[in-house]
Design a protein around this motif. Structure first.
Motif, short mmCIF file in Angstrom:
data_model
loop_
_atom_site.label_atom_id
_atom_site.label_comp_id
_atom_site.label_asym_id
_atom_site.label_seq_id
_atom_site.Cartn_x
_atom_site.Cartn_y
_atom_site.Cartn_z
N MET A 1 41.66 69.27 38.88
CA MET A 1 40.61 70.30 39.68
C MET A 1 39.97 69.12 40.80
N ALA A 2 39.82 70.21 41.82
CA ALA A 2 39.35 69.56 43.26
C ALA A 2 39.96 68.14 43.54
N ALA A 3 41.27 68.37 43.57
CA ALA A 3 41.77 66.89 43.79
C ALA A 3 41.50 66.21 45.25
N ALA A 4 41.49 67.15 46.30
CA ALA A 4 41.36 66.54 47.48
C ALA A 4 39.70 65.85 47.64
N ASN A 226 43.38 66.57 39.24
CA ASN A 226 44.52 67.60 39.20
C ASN A 226 46.01 67.00 39.15
N LEU A 253 34.94 75.67 35.93
CA LEU A 253 34.82 76.16 37.16
C LEU A 253 35.65 77.60 37.49
N ARG A 257 33.62 80.92 38.32
CA ARG A 257 34.28 81.95 39.39
C ARG A 257 34.56 83.22 38.80
N HIS A 282 44.84 75.26 34.78
CA HIS A 282 44.16 75.25 36.11
C HIS A 282 44.99 75.37 37.28
N GLY A 322 40.18 78.36 44.52
CA GLY A 322 40.11 76.82 45.04
C GLY A 322 40.87 76.57 46.31
N ILE A 326 39.21 75.67 50.25
CA ILE A 326 39.64 74.56 50.98
C ILE A 326 40.04 75.09 52.40
N SER A 332 38.37 70.29 49.16
CA SER A 332 38.09 71.05 47.82
C SER A 332 36.80 71.25 47.53
N SER A 333 36.38 72.18 46.56
CA SER A 333 35.11 72.56 46.04
C SER A 333 34.73 71.00 45.58
N PRO A 439 45.21 75.37 42.18
CA PRO A 439 44.69 76.59 43.23
C PRO A 439 44.31 75.84 44.51
N GLY A 440 44.47 74.72 44.81
CA GLY A 440 44.30 74.11 46.32
C GLY A 440 45.54 74.04 47.01
#
Ligand code: LMR
Length: 442
Positions: A1-4, A226, A253, A257, A282, A322, A326, A332-333, A439-440
């Motif tokens: 999740m929210a890798a970036a 992620n 998350l 959402r 995810h 997500g 971005i 990312s979140s 998601p991203g």
């Protein structure tokens, strides 16, 4: 999740980060020197692990065993947290619980920057719970990690009794009661999903082995980096001495959402939405379950009669939130991911309200729903607040829900085959469904 957002410590730093430690103070330069002498976080491929796969069926060989070496070293305490005053005697004067060790990877990243201050403030584990933070970064992020530790020092949190920083998971994860695994590499331009699975998977092989070697035997692990479900699977397979049940992939998350979108449509405040399950991965195949969710205790479908909206718009908005975020933010979140990590931890240390549940990606080892075993799949859970959970039995399925669940299950089974070389299950065969993404990634 929210890798970036999570990976600031794995990506190159700008000139601000290239200053040497002596620009801060002699104390910091001492810390840096010692740290750089330690064993390095090894991001190179594990010996004999060669990737030969693409999105169409190819194969990857299993790695040779890694030697653990000397495991009992401690990560470096930081600044004021190194002082040798008598913490124990001082704690005896307070009605505090025994200290809890929380290890965080990707500790110099954006998610952690929100998370660590919540943990240290006591809002997560309570005002009588002293904590030690064990922060894992990389060589590149070491300066930033010191910056984080400096800000923690300057915050004077009474419950924060120790902060240590390091780049070796075998040191940083020592005696960890919680491991919040946030750091991972984002998918780069032209990188195939199979490649991302392999690169990040190797990080989680090492972290799983390190947890197995040095963490508390009952450590609770929440994987955020992620692709978090499959990273959690890799991690738990490399930590055979820790119960598989203790590993979670963060889908909280997604649950948050989904609750927000249902509340918006129904015109109620989001605290009225309960029983929200995210099923599966995810990724964009995740299934936000509006069949079992409730608004003010009433089934969602009796409140929101627009089935087309539920099946199409609602589901897609949650699955792709997500990525949309971005595009708006350029990253990312981070804050909402940190909040959802806090929610996920609280759900395990607080009894779940009667009749309700929460979602978490957990290891499937026999489940009441008929979902394939031996993957990490998000499902409805309840806890009595002791850190453990049980699966909720009384949930309904209809064809729509079940077909969606099968699709996200198929994706996770395909991801698992891609990482067989990292889970000790032999030759990897990677044939991922082409139409699904994190998601991203959209
Ligand atoms: C999110 O759901 O916000 C993130 O997982 C997106 C991403 O890929 O970083």
């Amino acid at each position: 999740m929210a890798a970036a957002a999570a990976v600031a410590e794995l990506i190159p730093y700008t000139s601000a980060h290239t200053k040497t430690a002596h620009h801060f103070s002699s104390e910091f330069s001492y810390a840096s020197t010692r740290i750089s002498g330690h064993r390095r976080l090894r991001l190179r491929p594990i010996q004999n692990s060669r990737i030969r796969c693409s999105v169409t069926s190819n194969e990857v060989e299993a790695p040779a065993a890694v030697k653990l070496g000397e495991l009992k070293k401690k990560a470096d305490c930081y600044g004021v947290f190194c002082l040798t005053y008598d913490l124990k005697a001082e704690e005896e004067t307070k009605s505090w619980k025994k200290m809890v060790n929380i290890a965080v990877s990707g500790a110099a990243g954006m998610i952690s920057n929100h998370l660590l201050f919540k943990l240290a403030s006591g809002e997560v584990l309570g005002p009588d719970q002293p904590i030690a933070l064990k922060l894992l970064g990389s060589e590149r992020s070491l300066q930033a990690l010191e910056g984080v530790a400096m800000e923690l020092e300057d915050s004077l949190f009474p419950l924060l009794r120790e902060v240590s920083i390091g780049i070796d998971p075998y040191e940083v994860f020592q005696d960890a009661d919680w491991a919040l695994l946030i750091g991972a590499k984002p998918r780069g331009p032209g990188m195939e999903r199979a490649e991302l699975l392999d690169i990040n998977g190797q990080i989680f092989v090492e972290q799983g082995k390190a947890l197995n070697a040095v963490a508390s035997r009952n450590v609770k692990v929440i994987v955020v980096g992620n692709p978090c479900n499959t990273n959690a699977l890799i991690c738990l397979k490399n930590a055979p001495d820790i119960p598989a049940k203790n590993f979670h992939a963060l889908t909280r998350l997604d649950e948050n959402r989904a609750k927000c979108q249902l509340a918006l449509k129904a015109g109620v405040f989001y605290d009225q939405v309960s029983n929200m399950t995210i099923w599966g991965n995810h990724s964009t195949t995740q299934v936000p379950d509006f069949l079992n969710a409730r608004i003010n205790g009433v089934p969602v479908k009796e409140v929101i009669k627009d089935t087309k909206w539920l099946q199409e718009e609602f589901t897609q908005v949650v699955q792709t939130r997500g990525g949309v975020l971005i595009k708006k933010w350029g990253r990312s979140s981070a804050a909402s991911t940190a909040v959802s990590i806090v929610d996920a931890m609280r759900s395990l240390v607080t009894p779940t309200p009667e009749g309700d549940w929460f979602s978490s990606g957990v290891y499937t080892a026999g489940n009441p729903y008929g979902i394939a075993d031996d993957i990490v799949f998000s499902m409805p859970c309840r806890s009595n607040g002791d850190g453990d959970y049980e699966l909720v039995k009384d949930v309904e399925f209809d064809d729509y829900l079940w077909n969606r669940i099968k699709k996200t299950e198929a994706e996770l089974l395909a991801e698992k085959k891609c990482v067989a070389h990292l889970t000790g299950e032999g030759i990897a065969v990677c044939d991922l469904p082409g139409d699904t993404m994190l998601p991203g990634e959209m």
